[in-house]
Every structure is written in C-alpha cells, then in structure tokens.
Write an enzyme that holds these catalytic residues in place. Structure first.
Site, PDB file in Angstrom:
ATOM      1  N   ASP A 237     -13.921  -0.072 -11.338  1.00 51.51           N
ATOM      2  CA  ASP A 237     -12.768   1.153 -10.814  1.00 51.51           C
ATOM      3  C   ASP A 237     -13.427   1.977 -11.524  1.00 51.51           C
ATOM      4  O   ASP A 237     -12.120   2.217 -12.314  1.00 51.51           O
ATOM      5  CB  ASP A 237     -11.214   1.133 -10.120  1.00 51.51           C
ATOM      6  CG  ASP A 237     -11.239   2.400  -9.551  1.00 51.51           C
ATOM      7  OD1 ASP A 237     -11.740   3.421 -10.219  1.00 51.51           O
ATOM      8  OD2 ASP A 237     -10.168   3.062  -9.006  1.00 51.51           O
ATOM      9  N   LYS A 244     -12.384   8.231 -14.195  1.00 45.18           N
ATOM     10  CA  LYS A 244     -10.973   8.085 -15.343  1.00 45.18           C
ATOM     11  C   LYS A 244     -11.200   8.110 -16.752  1.00 45.18           C
ATOM     12  O   LYS A 244     -12.198   8.002 -17.414  1.00 45.18           O
ATOM     13  CB  LYS A 244     -10.354   6.315 -14.904  1.00 45.18           C
ATOM     14  CG  LYS A 244     -10.099   5.697 -13.811  1.00 45.18           C
ATOM     15  CD  LYS A 244      -9.533   4.587 -14.531  1.00 45.18           C
ATOM     16  CE  LYS A 244      -9.630   4.074 -12.666  1.00 45.18           C
ATOM     17  NZ  LYS A 244      -8.241   5.148 -12.009  1.00 45.18           N
ATOM     18  N   ARG A 318      -7.834   3.465  -1.268  1.00 42.96           N
ATOM     19  CA  ARG A 318      -7.720   3.467   0.442  1.00 42.96           C
ATOM     20  C   ARG A 318      -8.353   3.415   1.650  1.00 42.96           C
ATOM     21  O   ARG A 318      -9.010   2.975   2.594  1.00 42.96           O
ATOM     22  CB  ARG A 318      -6.498   4.755   0.995  1.00 42.96           C
ATOM     23  CG  ARG A 318      -6.918   5.957   0.067  1.00 42.96           C
ATOM     24  CD  ARG A 318      -6.271   7.001  -0.537  1.00 42.96           C
ATOM     25  NE  ARG A 318      -5.912   6.709  -1.368  1.00 42.96           N
ATOM     26  CZ  ARG A 318      -4.942   7.499  -2.701  1.00 42.96           C
ATOM     27  NH1 ARG A 318      -4.525   9.041  -1.594  1.00 42.96           N
ATOM     28  NH2 ARG A 318      -3.929   7.147  -3.737  1.00 42.96           N
TER      29      ARG A 318
HETATM   30  N1  BES Z   1      -7.182   1.354  -8.828  1.00 37.34           N
HETATM   31  C1  BES Z   1      -6.403   2.966  -9.472  1.00 37.34           C
HETATM   32  C2  BES Z   1      -4.622   2.201  -9.268  1.00 37.34           C
HETATM   33  C3  BES Z   1      -4.594   2.250 -10.651  1.00 37.34           C
HETATM   34  C4  BES Z   1      -4.087   2.832 -11.726  1.00 37.34           C
HETATM   35  C5  BES Z   1      -3.948   0.860 -10.825  1.00 37.34           C
HETATM   36  C6  BES Z   1      -3.115   2.551 -12.722  1.00 37.34           C
HETATM   37  C7  BES Z   1      -3.481   0.512 -11.692  1.00 37.34           C
HETATM   38  C8  BES Z   1      -2.826   1.054 -12.731  1.00 37.34           C
HETATM   39  C9  BES Z   1      -6.736   3.583  -8.093  1.00 37.34           C
HETATM   40  O1  BES Z   1      -7.999   3.275  -7.286  1.00 37.34           O
HETATM   41  C10 BES Z   1      -6.888   5.092  -8.258  1.00 37.34           C
HETATM   42  O2  BES Z   1      -7.672   5.414  -9.224  1.00 37.34           O
HETATM   43  N2  BES Z   1      -5.900   6.320  -8.116  1.00 37.34           N
HETATM   44  C11 BES Z   1      -5.290   7.451  -7.858  1.00 37.34           C
HETATM   45  C12 BES Z   1      -5.038   8.130  -7.663  1.00 37.34           C
HETATM   46  C13 BES Z   1      -5.433   8.961  -6.652  1.00 37.34           C
HETATM   47  C14 BES Z   1      -6.463   9.963  -7.268  1.00 37.34           C
HETATM   48  C15 BES Z   1      -5.263   9.522  -5.600  1.00 37.34           C
HETATM   49  C16 BES Z   1      -4.334   7.539  -9.052  1.00 37.34           C
HETATM   50  O3  BES Z   1      -2.802   6.712  -9.137  1.00 37.34           O
HETATM   51  O4  BES Z   1      -4.564   8.171 -10.153  1.00 37.34           O
HETATM   52 ZN    ZN Z   2      -8.449   1.366  -7.410  1.00 32.38          ZN
HETATM   53 ZN    ZN Z   3      -9.492   4.499  -8.274  1.00 34.62          ZN
END
Ligand code: BES
Ligand code: ZN
Ligand code: ZN
Length: 469
Positions: A237, A244, A318
């Site tokens: 991801d 990120k 999601r």
């Molecule tokens: N896989 C990530 C969530 C995550 C964050 C897992 C830190 C492990 C450690 C997920 O896909 C994500 O990036 N979520 C975002 C959602 C937001 C953009 C609404 C997040 O939590 O920042």
């Molecule tokens: Zn993710």
């Molecule tokens: Zn993500």
C-alpha cells in the site's frame, strides 16, 4: 517439538518464580520477566523467569513463556524442560496452549518466501498433574496448530512486498491449505472484471501485478450456520496518488495482515476439525500509482451495486473489502460476517499498539467475540456507532464516499464496510495498531508481524458453548 512429560527429561530447566520462592534463593529475581541463571551447562542449569506481582492472566502466561523461550534461545539452548505448574494453578488447562503460543512467539524467526521452515525448540512441559493429562493433551494439540498458524501468518505478513504479490499470497495459502480439508477457489483478475468487482479492480489495476480474490470454505458441521471472515489483502500500500509520506512507508508490506489472520484462523480450525462452518474471503491487490490508477474525485461502481466517490486513494482497504463483503453475503450466503483489516492510522492514535478497535451492530455476536478475545489474551475495544457518523460518508454525487472528515476515521471506515454487509450481524476489527510492532511490547515478542486477530477468530469459532451466538 513440544511434548508433555511427567518427569524431568532435559538437563536445562526453565522455572517461573514468584516473590515468596525467590526469597529463598540468592541472586534470583521475581520481577516480571527477569531472567536468572542458576548452575552451569555441564551440571544442571535452571533458568528462572520472574512472575512479577500481578495475578497471572492468559496474556501474562503468553508473555512469560515468550520471554523464557527467547532468553533460552539467546543462550544457545535448543532442548529444555519447562515447569508450568504455576500457570496451571492460575489458569487451568488452558495455560498449556498459552505457553505453546508463547514459546512459538519467543522462538520465532522470520522465514522468507521459499526458505526452509525454522526449527521449533524441543520443550518438555512438566508440572502437570496426572488427572489433568487427557485435557492437557487436547490443549497441546490445539495450541500447537494455533501457534503454527500464527507463525505462518507472521511469515506471510513479514514477506517483502516485491517477493509477495497478490497472486503469490493466494498461491501460498492454497498450497498450505492442501494439508487440510479447506476448499479454495481463486477468482482471477479477468473473472473479477467479468463479475463487476469494480471496487477491487479499480484499486488493483494501479499495479502490473494483478489483483485476485481467494475464497476458502471449511465445512465442519453440515447443520451449522456459516460465519464469513473477510480479510484485507493489500500486499503493498503506497497510498496511490494520495501517496504516503516516506516516513509512513515502512509498514506498507504488512497491509495484508487481516487476510493472513483469516487464512491462519481457518487453517487452525481445520487442523483441529472444529465443528463449525466458515468461509473466508480475501481480496488481494496492490495500491500503486499508474496511468490507470484511481485519483480523488473519481466515481466507481461496486459489486454490491453502490456507486462510490473516491475522496482519498489511500483509503483503499475499505473499497476492496466492500466488494469482498458484498460477495460474501450474496454468493457465499454467510449468516454473519466479520471483517478484519489494517485499516486506519486513526485507530493507532486512539488505542495505540496493543489494542484493536472493534465495531459491531449486533450485541450478542459482539459479546461472543469479546469473550473469545479474553480467551485468546488479545485486547480489543468496542467503539460506538451513531447516526451522525453514518452521515459523514454520504456523498453528493454517488451513494457513498470512501472517506469522512478528519475525525473519527476508524468509525467511518468501519461504517463504509457495514454498508455492504446487507444487514447481516457484523463485526469489524481494525488491527492497524496491533498487526505490526517495531518496538516489542514485551520481552520475547519479535519485531514485525504479530499475527493479530488469528487466535481471537479461532477461539470465537472453536469456543463451543462459551462463545455460542
Ligand atoms: N493501510 C492503511 C492504514 C494503516 C496506517 C495501517 C498505519 C497501518 C499503519 C490504510 O490503507 C490507510 O492508508 N488509511 C488511511 C485512510 C485515510 C486516508 C482516510 C489512514 O488511516 O490514514
Ligand atoms: Zn491500506
Ligand atoms: Zn491506504
């Protein structure tokens, strides 16, 4: 190999020691997880592990055993006897499987894809009264298959993203499940397209490594209802166009920990021939940048029929879970559903690295899960669901959007998935904080993947009357 024995076999002995007994021994500390050596290798060596002051819980027993196994391994000792009497006195026969889980955790070493499996130390568990023997043997078998399943989950989650693409993930599980009666069906990219799994394919087409979806069916009882387990399987991801920042990229290969937990729990249930019916579905893909990748503002369809507005490409979990959940109910006819995912950074801010976030719309189902989590020793905490939080993901141009506002992100993420569960009793587990550890929470916990969720899912389904729902 781990066995039970009535008397001493190995020359090295591990013993857990409380404050009272420690007072009679010089240089032996009863502080929690303190390691003291008495004797030498040529004579009989005893490694004492301090029990601390608090009453022993399942979690403490796992931690103490993991610390012991790690310490003894660090001394280069491969075979030893472990006296577990104090644990049996505190927690009954369940202590046997907790100890095994701990030993596997403490002795764990990463095994990369294609490498030979690492050896498990030879441990003889002693201090078990004769009348407890039959039950302890049962716990031994259960504990070993659960601990093996956890090590397998850890290996998959620890696998580097470039060596473990979505199809590798699927093949690894299918290969492993050959040892069991679990039936696997792989839905490949072309079929996903033909079926209209647009939420999954819209994320997956961002990569040259195609997405897929793995279905696992375990039938242990013809009459029983079917519990559906849906696990997030993002093998890499990057965040997509909502890239990120570099500092947040270390954990990106572990974004399939929910999927690994689902596969591992089903493996352990099948290995123990538990009389339940479970179907697992893991949507597998990468989230990268390419000319065909999603960008914010896009609107896509989904297998459940809802149109989705993309507000953030990093909220990909999601999306793929929505299609897998719709499929789970429509095609697999699950009677109740659980999804498990490393879904939000928000859950880490809220509950830290030791506790998973839980959402549910069914009190009885949720109660059963919380009981199972107590049995497993894993921590989780139920979060509320209110109408105004549902409104946060309403879209003006589609049926739903994949992000709310900057607050209560864990709740809105869960509610997005609930919208695809078609009213089935539902539990959502956000393991973003618990699936991975950079700074071990206790002695003996290895860095990296933790196999979070595996044993709670297992005990929910294997719990019989206890967790009957
Ligand atoms: N896989 C990530 C969530 C995550 C964050 C897992 C830190 C492990 C450690 C997920 O896909 C994500 O990036 N979520 C975002 C959602 C937001 C953009 C609404 C997040 O939590 O920042
Ligand atoms: Zn993710
Ligand atoms: Zn993500």
């Amino acid at each position: 190999m781990i066995v039970l024995a009535e008397q001493k076999k190995a020359s090295v002995r591990v013993a857990f020691i409380g404050k009272k007994e420690a007072e009679n021994l010089t240089y032996v500390s009863a502080d929690y997880q303190a390691v003291s050596r008495v004797g030498g290798l040529d004579e009989n060596l005893t490694v004492y592990i301090g029990q601390g002051k608090e009453p022993l819980t399942i979690r403490n027993i796992q931690e103490l055993s993991a610390g012991a196994a790690g310490a003894v391994k660090g001394m280069g000792i491969k075979a030893y006897e472990m006296d577990i009497r104090p644990f049996l006195e505190a927690a009954g026969v369940r202590a046997v499987s907790a100890v095994i889980e701990g030993i596997y955790t403490g002795a764990y070493e990463i095994c990369l894809p294609g490498e030979e499996p690492k050896e498990i130390p030879d441990v003889t568990l002693t201090g078990i009264d004769e009348n407890l023997y039959p039950a302890a043997q049962g716990e031994l078998k259960q504990g070993i298959s659960l601990a093996e399943a956890q090590s397998w989950a850890r290996n998959m989650v620890n696998a580097p993203g470039n060596l473990f693409h979505p199809m590798d993930f699927a093949r690894e599980i299918m290969e492993h499940m050959k040892e069991t009666s679990v039936e696997c069906e792989l839905i490949v990219y072309s079929k996903l397209n033909a079926m209209g799994m647009e939420a999954l394919t819209s994320v997956g087409k961002s990569s040259e490594n195609p997405p897929c979806m793995l279905v696992m069916r375990y039938r242990g009882d013809e009459e029983a209802p079917v519990t559906g387990l849906v696990g997030k399987g993002v093998t890499c991801d990057t965040g997509g166009y909502c890239l990120k920042p570099a500092g947040s990229m270390m954990g990106i290969k572990g974004d399939m920990a929910g999927g690994a937990a689902v596969a591992a729990a089903i493996y352990a249930l099948a290995a123990n021939q538990v009389k339940v019916n479970v179907t697992g579905v893991i949507p597998m893909c990468e989230n990268r940048i390419s000319p065909s990748a999603l960008v914010p503002g896009d609107v896509i369809g989904s297998y459940g029929g809802k149109k989705i507005e993309i507000c953030n490409t990093d909220a990909e979990g999601r999306l793929i879970l929505a299609d897998a959940m719709a499929y789970m109910v429509k095609d697999e006819h699950a009677d109740r559903v659980i999804d498990i995912a490393t879904l939000t950074g928000a859950v880490v801010g809220m509950l830290g690295f030791s506790t998973a976030g839980l959402l549910s719309d069914d009190d009885a189902f949720c109660g059963a899960f919380l009981k199972a989590a107590q049995t497993s020793g894993e921590r989780c905490w139920r979060l509320p669901i209110f109408e105004e939080q549902k409104q946060m993901i309403e879209s003006k141009i589609a049926d739903i959007k994949n992000m709310g506002r900057d607050y209560c992100g864990t709740i809105t993420a869960g509610l997005f998935i609930q919208a695809f569960a078609q009213g089935r009793p539902w539990i959502h587990l956000d393991i973003a904080g618990t699936a991975w550890t950079d700074n071990p929470l206790y002695q003996g916990q290895p860095q990296g993947a933790t196999a979070a969720g595996t044993s709670s899912l297992y005990y929910l389904l294997a719990g019989g009357e206890e967790t009957c729902f």
